[in-house]
Motif scaffolding. Sequence first.
Motif, PDB file in Angstrom:
ATOM      1  N   GLY A  23      12.134   4.587 -11.873  1.00 47.99           N
ATOM      2  CA  GLY A  23      13.454   4.380 -11.158  1.00 47.99           C
ATOM      3  C   GLY A  23      13.443   5.141  -9.613  1.00 47.99           C
ATOM      4  O   GLY A  23      13.468   4.479  -8.683  1.00 47.99           O
ATOM      5  N   PHE A  24      12.789   6.368  -9.622  1.00 47.48           N
ATOM      6  CA  PHE A  24      12.797   7.251  -8.461  1.00 47.48           C
ATOM      7  C   PHE A  24      11.692   6.768  -7.780  1.00 47.48           C
ATOM      8  O   PHE A  24      11.604   7.077  -6.525  1.00 47.48           O
ATOM      9  CB  PHE A  24      12.963   8.610  -8.822  1.00 47.48           C
ATOM     10  N   ASN A  32      19.370   2.626  -1.627  1.00 47.16           N
ATOM     11  CA  ASN A  32      18.069   2.827  -2.527  1.00 47.16           C
ATOM     12  C   ASN A  32      18.108   4.523  -2.648  1.00 47.16           C
ATOM     13  O   ASN A  32      17.737   5.096  -3.539  1.00 47.16           O
ATOM     14  CB  ASN A  32      16.900   2.498  -1.678  1.00 47.16           C
ATOM     15  N   VAL A  33      18.748   5.182  -1.744  1.00 49.09           N
ATOM     16  CA  VAL A  33      18.907   6.556  -1.617  1.00 49.09           C
ATOM     17  C   VAL A  33      19.946   7.013  -2.480  1.00 49.09           C
ATOM     18  O   VAL A  33      19.669   7.948  -3.546  1.00 49.09           O
ATOM     19  CB  VAL A  33      19.425   7.211  -0.151  1.00 49.09           C
ATOM     20  N   MET A  34      21.043   6.149  -2.875  1.00 52.89           N
ATOM     21  CA  MET A  34      21.978   6.323  -4.115  1.00 52.89           C
ATOM     22  C   MET A  34      21.296   6.133  -5.306  1.00 52.89           C
ATOM     23  O   MET A  34      21.569   7.117  -6.145  1.00 52.89           O
ATOM     24  CB  MET A  34      23.154   5.549  -3.915  1.00 52.89           C
ATOM     25  N   GLN A  35      20.362   5.208  -5.337  1.00 55.05           N
ATOM     26  CA  GLN A  35      19.694   4.845  -6.601  1.00 55.05           C
ATOM     27  C   GLN A  35      18.648   6.215  -6.783  1.00 55.05           C
ATOM     28  O   GLN A  35      18.506   6.702  -8.070  1.00 55.05           O
ATOM     29  CB  GLN A  35      19.061   3.583  -6.538  1.00 55.05           C
ATOM     30  N   TYR A  36      18.046   6.758  -5.881  1.00 56.25           N
ATOM     31  CA  TYR A  36      17.375   7.748  -6.153  1.00 56.25           C
ATOM     32  C   TYR A  36      17.854   9.139  -6.504  1.00 56.25           C
ATOM     33  O   TYR A  36      17.508   9.876  -7.507  1.00 56.25           O
ATOM     34  CB  TYR A  36      16.378   8.156  -4.852  1.00 56.25           C
ATOM     35  N   GLY A  37      19.061   9.281  -5.973  1.00 61.11           N
ATOM     36  CA  GLY A  37      19.855  10.428  -6.344  1.00 61.11           C
ATOM     37  C   GLY A  37      20.447  10.387  -7.575  1.00 61.11           C
ATOM     38  O   GLY A  37      20.412  11.511  -8.284  1.00 61.11           O
ATOM     39  N   LEU A  38      20.706   9.355  -8.167  1.00 64.48           N
ATOM     40  CA  LEU A  38      21.137   9.048  -9.377  1.00 64.48           C
ATOM     41  C   LEU A  38      20.158   9.204 -10.443  1.00 64.48           C
ATOM     42  O   LEU A  38      20.158   9.970 -11.674  1.00 64.48           O
ATOM     43  CB  LEU A  38      21.706   7.787  -9.745  1.00 64.48           C
ATOM     44  N   GLU A  69       0.905  -1.057  -0.007  1.00 66.26           N
ATOM     45  CA  GLU A  69       0.011  -0.118  -0.129  1.00 66.26           C
ATOM     46  C   GLU A  69       0.969   1.322  -0.082  1.00 66.26           C
ATOM     47  O   GLU A  69       0.587   2.177  -0.626  1.00 66.26           O
ATOM     48  CB  GLU A  69      -0.820  -0.036   1.218  1.00 66.26           C
ATOM     49  N   LEU A  70       2.022   1.203   0.722  1.00 58.01           N
ATOM     50  CA  LEU A  70       2.854   2.239   0.806  1.00 58.01           C
ATOM     51  C   LEU A  70       3.463   2.787  -0.764  1.00 58.01           C
ATOM     52  O   LEU A  70       3.553   3.671  -1.004  1.00 58.01           O
ATOM     53  CB  LEU A  70       4.098   2.100   1.659  1.00 58.01           C
ATOM     54  N   ALA A  71       3.836   1.321  -1.317  1.00 56.61           N
ATOM     55  CA  ALA A  71       4.373   1.289  -2.708  1.00 56.61           C
ATOM     56  C   ALA A  71       3.403   2.048  -3.822  1.00 56.61           C
ATOM     57  O   ALA A  71       3.883   2.863  -4.542  1.00 56.61           O
ATOM     58  CB  ALA A  71       4.785   0.053  -3.270  1.00 56.61           C
ATOM     59  N   ALA A  72       2.114   1.891  -3.399  1.00 59.34           N
ATOM     60  CA  ALA A  72       0.987   2.256  -4.468  1.00 59.34           C
ATOM     61  C   ALA A  72       0.863   3.725  -4.078  1.00 59.34           C
ATOM     62  O   ALA A  72       0.587   4.790  -4.992  1.00 59.34           O
ATOM     63  CB  ALA A  72      -0.231   1.535  -4.214  1.00 59.34           C
ATOM     64  N   ALA A 128      10.387   4.333  -2.576  1.00 55.17           N
ATOM     65  CA  ALA A 128       9.412   3.314  -1.814  1.00 55.17           C
ATOM     66  C   ALA A 128      10.303   2.269  -0.956  1.00 55.17           C
ATOM     67  O   ALA A 128       9.986   1.998  -0.104  1.00 55.17           O
ATOM     68  CB  ALA A 128       8.372   2.496  -2.709  1.00 55.17           C
ATOM     69  N   LEU A 129      11.122   1.822  -1.579  1.00 57.16           N
ATOM     70  CA  LEU A 129      12.108   0.821  -0.831  1.00 57.16           C
ATOM     71  C   LEU A 129      12.843   1.561   0.168  1.00 57.16           C
ATOM     72  O   LEU A 129      13.188   0.879   1.261  1.00 57.16           O
ATOM     73  CB  LEU A 129      13.156   0.269  -2.066  1.00 57.16           C
TER      74      LEU A 129
END
Length: 398
Positions: free
Chosen positions: A321-322, A219-225, A133-136, A327-328
Amino acid sequence: MSKSHCYNSKTFLLFYLGLLSAFGPFVMDMYLPSLPSMTGYFHTSASAVQWGLTSCMAGLAIGQLVFGMLSDAYGRRRPLFVALCLFLLSTMGCLYAGTIGEFVVSRFVQGLAGAGGAVLSRSVAADRYSARELAAVLAVVGSINGVATVAAPVAGGLLDAVAGWQGIFWFLFTLGLLLVGATCRFRETLSPSCRKPWSFREVRAGFLSVLRNRSYVSNVMQYGLSMALLFTYISSAPFIMQHHFHLSPLTFSLFFGVNALAMVGATGLSARFAHMARALHVASRGQFIFGLSLCVALAAGCPFWVYELLVFVLLAAVGLGFTASNALAMDSERDRAGVASALLGAAGFAGGVVVTPLVGLGDILMTTGLLLVALSMSSWLLLRRATRFWAFPTAVGR
C-alpha cells in the motif's frame, strides 16, 4: 548523459536513495531499546525520556516541509548538504547532552535534519525517472524504508547490549558521515530552469497547487493511513509479544525481523503490477480483510501463531500500500516534486504521531485491533470514493 550527471548511474542512485530513505526510520526508532537505561543516565522518568521520540517525530514531519520547499528552490544537492551537516551537529548534541531537556531539543533538530534525506530521496527519483521506471525505483526505495522502520529497534537493541545508548548515536553519526561522502559524489538532478523561486507567494502557490490535485491528495491520504497502520504495529508489538505472549526480548527481535520480510517482499512485488493503481486496490482490500481478522483474533484470545501469521500478511498489504501510493502521488506531481514529497512524508509521520499514543489506552489488545479496523476501513472507503468520483489515475506504471 551530461557531464553533470555522469555519476548518477541507476546503481549508484539506488544505493544512495536507499540510504537516504532509511535515514529517517533509523534516526527515529533506533534508540527505543535504550529508553530504560537512559532514565537512569539522565536521572529522570520514562515519560520524560520518551519526549525525545515525540520531538524527533515532530522534527521529521516539519523537516519534510522545510527541505521539500528548499529543494524546489535551490536544487537537491545543497539542501542535502545542509541537512546532513545539521544532523551531525545535532547528533553530537545528543551524545553530550547534560540534561534531558538538552537531549530532547537535540532530538528535535536531529529529526528535522533527518527529514531532509527522506523527502529528497523521493524528489530525486521523480526528477530522474518516469512512469513504470519510477514505480520500480520507488519500490526498491520503499522496501529499504520499510525494512529500516521495522529493523531499527532490533539493530538498536543489539548495539545497546554492546555499547549502550551512546553506541547507537555514534552509529548514527557514522551513518551521517557516510551519507556526506555519498552526497559529494551525487550530481544535481534538478536543473536551474526547473527550479521554483523562493518567496512566500511562491511557497503558498506551490502548496495550493499541489493540494488542488485530487489524485495526489487521495494518494497522500492512502500513504498516511498505511503508515499509521505500520506505526500501530510497531508501537503495540513489543507489549503484545513480550507481555501478553511472554516472548523473550531476543525471540521478539527475531519475529520483528521476520515480519520485515513481508514488507520487503510486498514492496518488491509492487513493481510487477501492470498499473500501480491496481496494486493500491489489492493492498487496500488486503489491509481491511486482515486488519479485521486480526482484531477478531485478538478479541477471541488467539494463540501466538495465529497472531503472527495475520500480522505477517497484514504487513505485506501495508508494504504494498505505501509503495503504490508513494509512486502514484509522486508521479502525479512532477512539476513540484519537492513540495509533493514533503507533504507525502509529513502525512506519513503525522499518522504515527496520532496513533502511537492511542495504542496504550485501555486494553492494548482491543485498542490495537480497533485501530487496525478503523484505519484499514478508512483506506478502503477512501479508495472507493476516489475511484468513483475523482480523477484517479489508472494508467500509472504502464
